[in-house]
Design a protein around this motif. Structure first.
Motif, PDB file in Angstrom:
ATOM      1  N   LYS A 196      18.475 -10.699 -11.833  1.00 44.49           N
ATOM      2  CA  LYS A 196      17.728 -11.950 -11.736  1.00 44.49           C
ATOM      3  C   LYS A 196      16.674 -11.931 -10.631  1.00 44.49           C
ATOM      4  N   TRP A 197      16.786 -11.002  -9.678  1.00 44.51           N
ATOM      5  CA  TRP A 197      15.754 -10.843  -8.664  1.00 44.51           C
ATOM      6  C   TRP A 197      14.502 -10.285  -9.332  1.00 44.51           C
ATOM      7  N   SER A 198      13.334 -10.697  -8.864  1.00 43.97           N
ATOM      8  CA  SER A 198      12.095 -10.058  -9.312  1.00 43.97           C
ATOM      9  C   SER A 198      12.017  -8.691  -8.648  1.00 43.97           C
ATOM     10  N   GLY A 199      11.061  -7.893  -9.039  1.00 43.61           N
ATOM     11  CA  GLY A 199      10.784  -6.663  -8.306  1.00 43.61           C
ATOM     12  C   GLY A 199       9.976  -7.014  -7.063  1.00 43.61           C
ATOM     13  N   PHE A 200       9.873  -6.081  -6.132  1.00 47.30           N
ATOM     14  CA  PHE A 200       9.050  -6.301  -4.951  1.00 47.30           C
ATOM     15  C   PHE A 200       7.575  -6.151  -5.316  1.00 47.30           C
ATOM     16  N   VAL A 201       6.738  -7.024  -4.760  1.00 47.36           N
ATOM     17  CA  VAL A 201       5.290  -7.017  -4.987  1.00 47.36           C
ATOM     18  C   VAL A 201       4.600  -6.979  -3.625  1.00 47.36           C
ATOM     19  N   THR A 202       3.614  -6.113  -3.471  1.00 50.28           N
ATOM     20  CA  THR A 202       2.860  -6.034  -2.219  1.00 50.28           C
ATOM     21  C   THR A 202       1.917  -7.224  -2.133  1.00 50.28           C
ATOM     22  N   VAL A 203       2.125  -8.067  -1.120  1.00 47.16           N
ATOM     23  CA  VAL A 203       1.298  -9.265  -0.961  1.00 47.16           C
ATOM     24  C   VAL A 203       0.446  -9.234   0.302  1.00 47.16           C
ATOM     25  N   MET A 204       0.753  -8.343   1.235  1.00 42.99           N
ATOM     26  CA  MET A 204      -0.079  -8.170   2.427  1.00 42.99           C
ATOM     27  C   MET A 204      -0.168  -6.685   2.741  1.00 42.99           C
ATOM     28  N   LYS A 205      -1.366  -6.241   3.134  1.00 45.84           N
ATOM     29  CA  LYS A 205      -1.534  -4.853   3.500  1.00 45.84           C
ATOM     30  C   LYS A 205      -2.587  -4.716   4.598  1.00 45.84           C
ATOM     31  N   PRO A 206      -2.545  -3.588   5.319  1.00 46.27           N
ATOM     32  CA  PRO A 206      -3.425  -3.438   6.471  1.00 46.27           C
ATOM     33  C   PRO A 206      -4.898  -3.215   6.126  1.00 46.27           C
ATOM     34  N   SER A 207      -5.170  -2.664   4.973  1.00 49.48           N
ATOM     35  CA  SER A 207      -6.562  -2.424   4.572  1.00 49.48           C
ATOM     36  C   SER A 207      -6.668  -2.601   3.061  1.00 49.48           C
ATOM     37  N   ILE A 208      -7.893  -2.647   2.574  1.00 54.46           N
ATOM     38  CA  ILE A 208      -8.072  -2.836   1.127  1.00 54.46           C
ATOM     39  C   ILE A 208      -8.827  -1.661   0.506  1.00 54.46           C
ATOM     40  N   ARG A 209      -8.638  -0.481   1.066  1.00 57.09           N
ATOM     41  CA  ARG A 209      -9.319   0.701   0.532  1.00 57.09           C
ATOM     42  C   ARG A 209      -9.035   0.909  -0.952  1.00 57.09           C
ATOM     43  N   LYS A 210      -7.834   0.606  -1.392  1.00 54.21           N
ATOM     44  CA  LYS A 210      -7.444   0.883  -2.776  1.00 54.21           C
ATOM     45  C   LYS A 210      -7.387  -0.376  -3.631  1.00 54.21           C
ATOM     46  N   ASP A 211      -8.174  -1.382  -3.287  1.00 53.08           N
ATOM     47  CA  ASP A 211      -8.164  -2.655  -4.018  1.00 53.08           C
ATOM     48  C   ASP A 211      -9.231  -2.625  -5.112  1.00 53.08           C
ATOM     49  N   LYS A 212      -8.932  -1.967  -6.210  1.00 55.89           N
ATOM     50  CA  LYS A 212      -9.897  -1.798  -7.305  1.00 55.89           C
ATOM     51  C   LYS A 212     -10.210  -3.101  -8.029  1.00 55.89           C
ATOM     52  N   ASN A 213      -9.256  -4.028  -8.051  1.00 58.32           N
ATOM     53  CA  ASN A 213      -9.432  -5.268  -8.817  1.00 58.32           C
ATOM     54  C   ASN A 213      -9.980  -6.425  -7.998  1.00 58.32           C
ATOM     55  N   GLY A 214     -10.181  -6.238  -6.703  1.00 54.87           N
ATOM     56  CA  GLY A 214     -10.640  -7.328  -5.851  1.00 54.87           C
ATOM     57  C   GLY A 214      -9.589  -8.413  -5.684  1.00 54.87           C
ATOM     58  N   SER A 215      -8.316  -8.014  -5.679  1.00 54.75           N
ATOM     59  CA  SER A 215      -7.217  -8.977  -5.621  1.00 54.75           C
ATOM     60  C   SER A 215      -6.854  -9.403  -4.202  1.00 54.75           C
ATOM     61  N   TYR A 216      -7.399  -8.734  -3.201  1.00 55.47           N
ATOM     62  CA  TYR A 216      -7.039  -9.023  -1.810  1.00 55.47           C
ATOM     63  C   TYR A 216      -8.223  -9.598  -1.045  1.00 55.47           C
ATOM     64  N   GLU A 217      -7.893 -10.423  -0.031  1.00 58.31           N
ATOM     65  CA  GLU A 217      -8.904 -11.024   0.832  1.00 58.31           C
ATOM     66  C   GLU A 217      -8.401 -10.997   2.269  1.00 58.31           C
ATOM     67  N   GLU A 218      -9.312 -11.157   3.244  1.00 56.91           N
ATOM     68  CA  GLU A 218      -8.904 -11.179   4.639  1.00 56.91           C
ATOM     69  C   GLU A 218      -7.985 -12.365   4.891  1.00 56.91           C
ATOM     70  N   ARG A 219      -7.040 -12.168   5.781  1.00 59.41           N
ATOM     71  CA  ARG A 219      -6.123 -13.247   6.125  1.00 59.41           C
ATOM     72  C   ARG A 219      -6.384 -13.692   7.558  1.00 59.41           C
ATOM     73  N   ASN A 220      -5.857 -14.840   7.938  1.00 57.24           N
ATOM     74  CA  ASN A 220      -5.953 -15.321   9.318  1.00 57.24           C
ATOM     75  C   ASN A 220      -4.976 -14.498  10.138  1.00 57.24           C
ATOM     76  N   GLY A 221      -5.471 -13.538  10.861  1.00 56.43           N
ATOM     77  CA  GLY A 221      -4.640 -12.579  11.570  1.00 56.43           C
ATOM     78  C   GLY A 221      -5.098 -11.204  11.115  1.00 56.43           C
ATOM     79  N   ASP A 222      -4.241 -10.239  11.235  1.00 58.71           N
ATOM     80  CA  ASP A 222      -4.606  -8.889  10.833  1.00 58.71           C
ATOM     81  C   ASP A 222      -4.385  -8.673   9.350  1.00 58.71           C
ATOM     82  N   GLY A 223      -5.129  -7.747   8.786  1.00 61.48           N
ATOM     83  CA  GLY A 223      -4.889  -7.286   7.432  1.00 61.48           C
ATOM     84  C   GLY A 223      -5.458  -8.171   6.336  1.00 61.48           C
ATOM     85  N   TYR A 224      -4.943  -7.917   5.144  1.00 61.28           N
ATOM     86  CA  TYR A 224      -5.418  -8.560   3.929  1.00 61.28           C
ATOM     87  C   TYR A 224      -4.254  -9.124   3.145  1.00 61.28           C
TER      88      TYR A 224
END
Length: 153
Positions: A20-48
């Motif tokens: 019943k648990w979902s799988g783990f999903v990456t929701v924050m990361k230190p950089s967006i080098r591999k963000d092909k879909n444009g799914s990440y944005e800068e956050r208030n603080g470090d990272g994306y």
């Protein structure tokens, strides 16, 4: 003595919740080098952070009440469990989005992980799949497992 969450064998994790648990999903990361879909944005603080509009497309947030676990992707260490209940007018998606935006009460810990070049993942267990109260589910896992970022742990 409680077991570190990541050391627990999920096959034994509350048989009533198995599958019943979902799988783990990456929701924050230190950089967006591999963000092909444009799914990440800068956050208030470090990272994306994963954009809320992209989070809304994920099945794991298809419910209001539930619990969620945070994990450091690179070490696979499960560091935190939290809950969201409709009585607080804050869905699981709203709560995860708060952490992704500014870190909420975990801002210092989240920023440190991202500064170290590691990503954060989340998974959820929704009340609609268990029929159980989110507060009771959270108490149950906190009683059984050790989560280093939880003060009650």
């Amino acid at each position: 003595m409680r077991t570190k969450r990541e050391d627990a064998d999920d096959r034994d994790l509350f048989k009533k919740w198995r599958g019943k648990w979902s799988g783990f999903v990456t929701v924050m990361k230190p950089s967006i080098r591999k963000d092909k879909n444009g799914s990440y944005e800068e956050r208030n603080g470090d990272g994306y952070r994963l954009r809320r509009s992209d989070m809304e497309k994920l099945d794991l947030f298809a419910g209001d009440d539930g619990i969620y676990e945070w994990r450091i992707r690179e070490t696979r260490e499960v560091v935190y469990v939290g809950k969201s209940e409709s009585s607080s007018n804050c869905s699981v998606l709203d709560r995860v989005d708060q952490y992704c935006t500014d870190g909420s009460h975990l801002a210092t810990k989240i920023d440190k992980v991202l500064e170290e070049g590691q990503a954060l993942q989340v998974r959820v267990l929704l009340k609609k799949y268990t029929g159980e109260d989110a507060g009771e589910m959270e108490k149950e896992v906190l009683k059984k497992y050790k989560y280093p970022w939880n003060r009650r742990s």
